[in-house]
Design a protein around this motif. Structure first.
Motif, mmCIF file in Angstrom:
data_model
loop_
_atom_site.group_PDB
_atom_site.id
_atom_site.type_symbol
_atom_site.label_atom_id
_atom_site.label_comp_id
_atom_site.label_asym_id
_atom_site.label_seq_id
_atom_site.Cartn_x
_atom_site.Cartn_y
_atom_site.Cartn_z
ATOM 1 N N VAL A 26 0.899 -1.216 0.021
ATOM 2 C CA VAL A 26 0.039 -0.059 -0.107
ATOM 3 C C VAL A 26 0.985 1.255 -0.149
ATOM 4 O O VAL A 26 1.628 1.457 0.987
ATOM 5 N N ALA A 27 0.962 2.214 -1.033
ATOM 6 C CA ALA A 27 1.583 3.282 -1.230
ATOM 7 C C ALA A 27 3.124 2.854 -0.995
ATOM 8 O O ALA A 27 3.865 3.802 -0.449
ATOM 9 N N GLY A 28 3.481 1.536 -1.389
ATOM 10 C CA GLY A 28 5.149 1.528 -1.385
ATOM 11 C C GLY A 28 5.418 0.689 -0.269
ATOM 12 O O GLY A 28 6.491 0.527 -0.173
ATOM 13 N N VAL A 29 4.414 0.559 0.804
ATOM 14 C CA VAL A 29 4.874 0.038 2.047
ATOM 15 C C VAL A 29 4.409 -1.351 1.965
ATOM 16 O O VAL A 29 3.201 -1.822 1.633
ATOM 17 N N ASP A 30 5.297 -2.505 2.440
ATOM 18 C CA ASP A 30 4.942 -4.032 2.363
ATOM 19 C C ASP A 30 4.379 -4.306 3.135
ATOM 20 O O ASP A 30 4.411 -4.132 4.448
ATOM 21 N N GLN A 31 2.843 -4.754 3.091
ATOM 22 C CA GLN A 31 1.824 -5.227 4.297
ATOM 23 C C GLN A 31 2.112 -6.804 4.219
ATOM 24 O O GLN A 31 1.467 -7.317 4.928
ATOM 25 N N ALA A 32 3.002 -7.318 3.693
ATOM 26 C CA ALA A 32 3.222 -8.828 3.652
ATOM 27 C C ALA A 32 1.754 -9.408 3.363
ATOM 28 O O ALA A 32 1.209 -9.272 2.466
ATOM 29 N N ASP A 33 1.647 -10.441 4.383
ATOM 30 C CA ASP A 33 0.137 -11.172 3.982
ATOM 31 C C ASP A 33 -0.614 -10.846 5.281
ATOM 32 O O ASP A 33 -1.474 -11.490 5.502
ATOM 33 N N GLY A 71 -7.161 7.025 -3.632
ATOM 34 C CA GLY A 71 -6.144 7.522 -4.338
ATOM 35 C C GLY A 71 -4.724 6.742 -4.391
ATOM 36 O O GLY A 71 -3.871 6.965 -5.142
ATOM 37 N N ASP A 72 -4.296 6.022 -3.207
ATOM 38 C CA ASP A 72 -3.212 5.366 -2.967
ATOM 39 C C ASP A 72 -3.024 4.214 -4.257
ATOM 40 O O ASP A 72 -3.986 3.655 -4.593
ATOM 41 N N THR A 73 -1.761 3.979 -4.542
ATOM 42 C CA THR A 73 -1.535 2.959 -5.490
ATOM 43 C C THR A 73 -1.191 1.558 -4.410
ATOM 44 O O THR A 73 -0.436 1.732 -3.424
ATOM 45 N N VAL A 74 -2.035 0.637 -4.948
ATOM 46 C CA VAL A 74 -1.621 -0.594 -4.013
ATOM 47 C C VAL A 74 -1.187 -1.733 -4.950
ATOM 48 O O VAL A 74 -1.320 -1.662 -6.353
ATOM 49 N N SER A 75 -0.373 -2.681 -4.664
ATOM 50 C CA SER A 75 0.234 -3.637 -5.344
ATOM 51 C C SER A 75 0.161 -5.119 -5.114
ATOM 52 O O SER A 75 0.188 -5.402 -3.889
ATOM 53 N N VAL A 76 -0.833 -5.924 -5.754
ATOM 54 C CA VAL A 76 -1.145 -7.161 -5.354
ATOM 55 C C VAL A 76 0.395 -8.051 -5.771
ATOM 56 O O VAL A 76 0.695 -7.784 -6.669
#
Length: 233
Positions: A26-33, A71-76
Motif C-alpha cells: 500500500v503506497a509502497g509499503v509492504d503489508q506482507a500477508d 487515491g493510493d497505489t496498491v500492489s497485489v
C-alpha cells in the motif's frame, strides 16, 4: 503466436505452474500477508458458477485489515508457493498466459464479509498484441507484483479487494480456463464520493465469454476481450 509446442509444455507443467496472490503493498509499503484471505492451496478455480470464484476455495480468514487512502497505489503480489517471494522464480509459470484483473467491493466489515456484495473493477491488463505481452507476463517481469490505483473519490469504509489472474493455456475448451484469485481486507480513508455500480460473483462471468473460452494458440492473436465490466472512471 504461441506455438503448439508451448501448448503441450503448458499442459505438462500445469501443476508446478499453479500460483496464488499472497501479499499486498500500500503506497509502497509492504503489508506482507497481513490482510489476505490466504487460499488453501495454489490450485485454480475452474467453474465460473461456483462460489469459489469469489475469493477462492474456503480461504483462511485474516484477522488483519490493511489501511489505505483513496487515491493510493496498491500492489497485489503473486507467487507459486506459499511464502516464497524470490524474484528468481516466476510468479506464475508453465505458459499460464492470461489477464490480471483487480476488483473492489464496499462492505460493512472486511473481516466478516462474504463477498456477496457488488464488485467494481479498478484495474486490468489483458493482452498487448504489439508486444505479445499478457497480464501474467507483467507479474513475472515485476517479481509477482501488479500495481493499481484506488479511485480517489471512494467513500471511506471497509472494502474487499479481489486480485485475479486467468490462465488461458487450456481455455480452448469449455471449463479449461483457470482462475487464480485472492481477496484482501482493506479500510480506505479520505474519499468523499459514492460507491460505483458493480457486478456479482458468481454471475459476472460466463463460461462462454470470449475472454474465457478462447484458443490463444490459433492464428496471430490480434486482440483479447477481458472478462467482466469496464474499469471504473
Amino acid at each position: 503466436m504461441r506455438s503448439a509446442f508451448a501448448l503441450a509444455l503448458a499442459s505438462a507443467s500445469a501443476v508446478s505452474a499453479h500460483s496464488m496472490f499472497q501479499q499486498l503493498w500500500v503506497a509502497g509499503v509492504d503489508q506482507a500477508d497481513s490482510c489476505v484471505r490466504m487460499p488453501k492451496s495454489n490450485s485454480p478455480v475452474t467453474s465460473v458458477s461456483s462460489n469459489d470464484i469469489v475469493c477462492n476455495a474456503s480461504p483462511s480468514p485474516s484477522a488483519g485489515i490493511c489501511a489505505a487512502n483513496a487515491g493510493d497505489t496498491v500492489s497485489v503480489e503473486m507467487h507459486a508457493q506459499p511464502g516464497d517471494r524470490s524474484c528468481a522464480n516466476e510468479a506464475i509459470g508453465g505458459n499460464h498466459y492470461g489477464p490480471v484483473i483487480v476488483y473492489l467491493s464496499a462492505v460493512s466489515d472486511a473481516t466478516s464479509a462474504t463477498g456477496s456484495d457488488s464488485w467494481f473493477k479498478i484495474g486490468e491488463f489483458g493482452y498487448d498484441a504489439s508486444t505479445k505481452t499478457w497480464g501474467t507476463d507483467v507479474l513475472n517481469e515485476n517479481c509477482g507484483k501488479f500495481d493499481v490505483k484506488l479511485p480517489s473519490n471512494l467513500p471511506a469504509g471497509d472494502y474487499l479487494l479481489r486480485a485475479e489472474a486467468i490462465a488461458l493455456h487450456a481455455a480452448g475448451q469449455s471449463g479449461g480456463a483457470q482462475f487464480y484469485m485472492s481477496c484482501y481486507q482493506l479500510h480506505i480513508a479520505g474519499g468523499s464520493g459514492s460507491v460505483p455500480a458493480g457486478v456479482k460473483f458468481p454471475g459476472a462471468y460466463s463460461a462462454s465469454d470470449p475472454g474465457i473460452l478462447i484458443n490463444i494458440y490459433t492464428g496471430d492473436l490480434s486482440s483479447y476481450q477481458i472478462p467482466g465490466p469496464a474499469v471504473v472512471a
